[in-house]
Design an enzyme around this catalytic site. Sequence first.
Site, PDB file in Angstrom:
ATOM      1  N   SER A 191      45.764  37.253  30.749  1.00  0.00           N
ATOM      2  CA  SER A 191      46.627  36.486  31.654  1.00  0.00           C
ATOM      3  C   SER A 191      45.978  35.990  32.930  1.00  0.00           C
ATOM      4  CB  SER A 191      47.857  37.324  32.018  1.00  0.00           C
ATOM      5  OG  SER A 191      48.648  37.525  30.873  1.00  0.00           O
ATOM      6  N   SER A 211      49.646  34.549  31.246  1.00  0.00           N
ATOM      7  CA  SER A 211      50.899  34.471  31.948  1.00  0.00           C
ATOM      8  C   SER A 211      50.737  33.963  33.378  1.00  0.00           C
ATOM      9  CB  SER A 211      51.586  35.824  31.962  1.00  0.00           C
ATOM     10  OG  SER A 211      50.815  36.748  32.675  1.00  0.00           O
ATOM     11  N   LYS A 258      50.738  36.677  42.658  1.00  0.00           N
ATOM     12  CA  LYS A 258      51.553  36.523  41.443  1.00  0.00           C
ATOM     13  C   LYS A 258      52.875  37.256  41.612  1.00  0.00           C
ATOM     14  CE  LYS A 258      50.951  37.038  36.381  1.00  0.00           C
ATOM     15  NZ  LYS A 258      50.040  37.551  35.338  1.00  0.00           N
TER      16      LYS A 258
END
Lengths: 501, 501, 99
Positions: free
Chosen positions: A179, A155, A80
């Site tokens: 997330s 997210s 990420k």
Amino acid sequence: MSELIRKNASELVELLKSGQVSSVELTQAHLDRSAAVDQDVHSYLHQNPETALAAAADIDRRRAAGEQLHELAGLPIAVKDNLTTTDAPTTSGSKILEGWVPPYDSTVVKKIRAAGLPILGKTNLDEFAMGSSTEFSAFGPSRNPWDLTRIPGGSGGGSSSVVASFQAPVAIGSDTGGSIRFPASVTGTVGNKPTYGAVSRYGLIALASSLDQVGPVSRNVLDSALIQDLIAGHDPHDSTSLPESLGSMADAARKLDVKGMRIGVIKELMGEGFQPGVMNRFKESIALLEQAGAEIVEVSCPNFEYAIAAYYLILPAEASSNLAKFDSVRFGLRVAPEGNPTIERVMAATREAGFGPEVKRRIILGTYALSSGSYEHFYGAALKVRTLIQRDFAAAFEKADVLISPTAPTTAFKIGEKLEDPLAMYLNDIATIPANLAGIPGMSIPIGLADEDQLPVGLQLLAPARADARLYQVGAALEKMHEDVWGKRMIDFAPELEVRG
Amino acid sequence: MAKDELMNYEKALEMFEVVIGLEVHVELNTKTKMFCGCRNEFGDEPNTNVCPICIALPGALPAVNRTAVESSISIGLALGCEIAPNGRFARKNYFYPDLAKNFQTSQYDEPIAFDGELTVELPSGSVHTVQIERAHMEEDAGKLTHIGGSTGRIQGAEYSLVDYNRAGVPLVEIVTRPVYGAGAEAPELAAAYVRSIREIVKGLGVSDARMERGNVRCDANVSLRPHGQEKLGTRTETKNVNSLRSIERAVRYEIQRQAALLAKGTAIVQETRHWHEDKGATSAGRPKSDADDYRYFPEPDLVPVQPSKELIESLRAKLPEKPADRRKRVQAEWGFADLEFRDVVNADLLDQIEETVKAGAKPQAARKWWTGELARIANSQDKDVTELEISGAHVAELTQLVDAGKLNDRLAREVLTYVLNGEGSPAQIVAARGLEVVSDDGALIAAIDAALAKQPDVLDAIREGRMQAAGAVIGAVMQAMKGSADAGRVRELLIEKANAS
Amino acid sequence: MSEITPDLVRHLAGLSRILVTDEEVERFTEQLSLIVDSVAKVNEALSGLDVPATSHPIPMANVFREDIVEPSLTQEQALSGAPDSGEGRFRVAAILDEE
């Protein structure tokens, strides 16, 4: 598409160890997949095929030379884009960090490199991890591989979609209020948020310091276990990291036994507000667990009603402080207005241009929650509600070893559907937020498709702090029960993506 | 800068009661910074003692320096404080380019030490006990250099350069409660208090305590109120006071300035003021509002500090003697009269004289040289006597040479200048330059005879009891011997000669 | 507890050093009012209770680093992300007033 990339990571690891597949071949297969589909899915913000292949080649060479390698060496992975990497930009999904190449690697990335996993690229996220749909990324949303008109969750929509579309076997995500788990739920993949402090936050671009955790994203519980075992551990650079090891998650995932375990169903996290198709799959999972010998009990966590409110005070407050460092001085964007602007004006103009509306909204809210005269009523009060939520969990864990709930009230909604309604967006995390507030671990595994829309439904498992192994034990067992019913894995139900020539 | 109107000092004190408050920042001399492992060092190339933590790169996290914590506890104990059994760090949020995170990691309502006191003796002999509200841990900011303005100051600067080498250096901030009842001695009390703090931290070995280097910094708060009024007047805070003398002058100035304004019916503006050593005046800085909203909240990236009783007692056991106790002891050991001792203390020469006595000098001789000739030399060079490049050992050697009759006063003073010039130790200089007192009576008698030849009546004068006559001969002999004669011996020989004939 | 007004939003934006347009002020005022109303309910949870605050989810204490030098960045690395630098230092526009 190559059959190789459909396999679970645990299988790929065996193929690598036995020499049946080289890391270069495996890495290339995934890069080819990205070339074919990422134009549509948009999981990645940055890829550098050369560095990935070079890392893969290095592992192949060392394996051939008979060197002792890490168990997972050669397995490609995606990361990420809020974890720092020295060989790729780290943007946290924001214009304010566009093109920023950090001079240091995050601890998790250091561990990944040391173990010899080639990094395929940096995945997309809501700006500064604020969001649950990845629509707030400054660089465009990622899309759900099950239906490209829908959100992949947030997210960490980049990490969930990257494994759901077979562009990577495993990925690293971060979870502050769901997330990792919500994206897993809506993409039919596995997402785990470890106990707070189990994985180092050093090098994770902070959102809410007391809520953030780094965790694995994959298509299979054992895969996630292997990654968590790699990335977890005490880090002297992170003063909040747990001093002790939590044991082997992979061992727990291999037990495949829930006999005698008490499974608590959280009364407040179901029923009204939850999509009927979600509830149906959830009830079926409960039945499966019962059949397998688990004891089902009902637990009540009355203070969960206040969890979202507390979260949306604690997070913005901490974030407003964490994001103050983005000021045009030492890194990132600088916007200088006309004339002879003072540094104050340069800072204000830079942050105006560099931050998106959700980020600005939360910073202003957070500043308010902390301001003198407001503190006790807002941030201070939220910290007290956190105590109440911890107490609710403590009471529940007296009666149950593991708690379960649907991971989210709904399946994947359409891109753009909730954009104008922040409050509606916040409700996606209603089931996932309590775990972050309490610091306890939580996992989402796929349990089927909703009748209404044939979209993935996730089930959330929660365990007491430091009892992450229970999640892997029950999660893997339940996953197998489902796969036995389906005759295949959840991800195998996903429609084929169009391949770009 | 417009000139302030100042009321006559005595008149100001007649009209008003003075209340002062002092905030002293002590820089610790740890090897590394407060929250990271960068060197705590002066004078290195800019931005070479920095890391992701102290330049606040995204993702970096703080880690607390154990030694800094122990030093802070020691300072608290030396000030008679309670040590907090449980305390957290807090974020003090504000934007400034020398503050990399745009918040300072400090302590708010949980300082590590609180409720102490320090008894201070003034030059006049009066004794005051200053109540200490708290001592807490925090970190220093970086250094800003302003370029393009006419004076290197902030006004009119085109741009500024930031060096973070000093950012993150550990500081202990010591805050007094308002100090009442100092009256006309308020300025002296302020200086004496800071002097005591310096002695303490130097004695503890936790700080180099050099004010000219910024190791100890003082902000002086001053307010006036009419006699008998209970409500405190509006206070100003004066910063940039870099020496004990400046503290005294600045406090005195503020008393006079505020008195003049209040007498005219003008309200005092609550503000930060800057002391200008060259002008001997304060000037207005930023208007200070107690509503400066720092939005303090507990630092989530650091866990609480809970010093054990064992640690506290072990640090307590290592405390050196209190300054007041030390002073009593050495005064008694050296046998100085009160006035003599006070001179030494006020000149900050305690350490130097102690060193000199330890090196073998008689206390009175040490005092004579330090407060006499060395002070005179320092004054002529516009320096503080403690800045002279001479050790106690050298001074001791000098006094021993005088005692042994090898040097007279005049020669000793000459040798002193050569020592200050860096030529070596007194003994080395005497040998190299052949500066010893002539102790060979033969040479002296020869010179006396030569002088008497020119002044034959002197012997008769001496025999008749007119000793003044001897002076001319002694003077002539000293001149002939180029000062290397001991005047006392010459006199003796002359009188012998007179009595012999 | 203050009501969210455009002036307050401007003040908060100023405190957080974010330039906001008039349109943003209006939009944020509306959105934040809604949000603040809904989060204020945390106080309902606390009514009548004396509950301590939890700032750290997992209780831990006394985590320290020894006072030993660790490698620093080079000057070049430190400045590598800087939008502007000179003479080995970060360069910024003139500062409005002294702290």
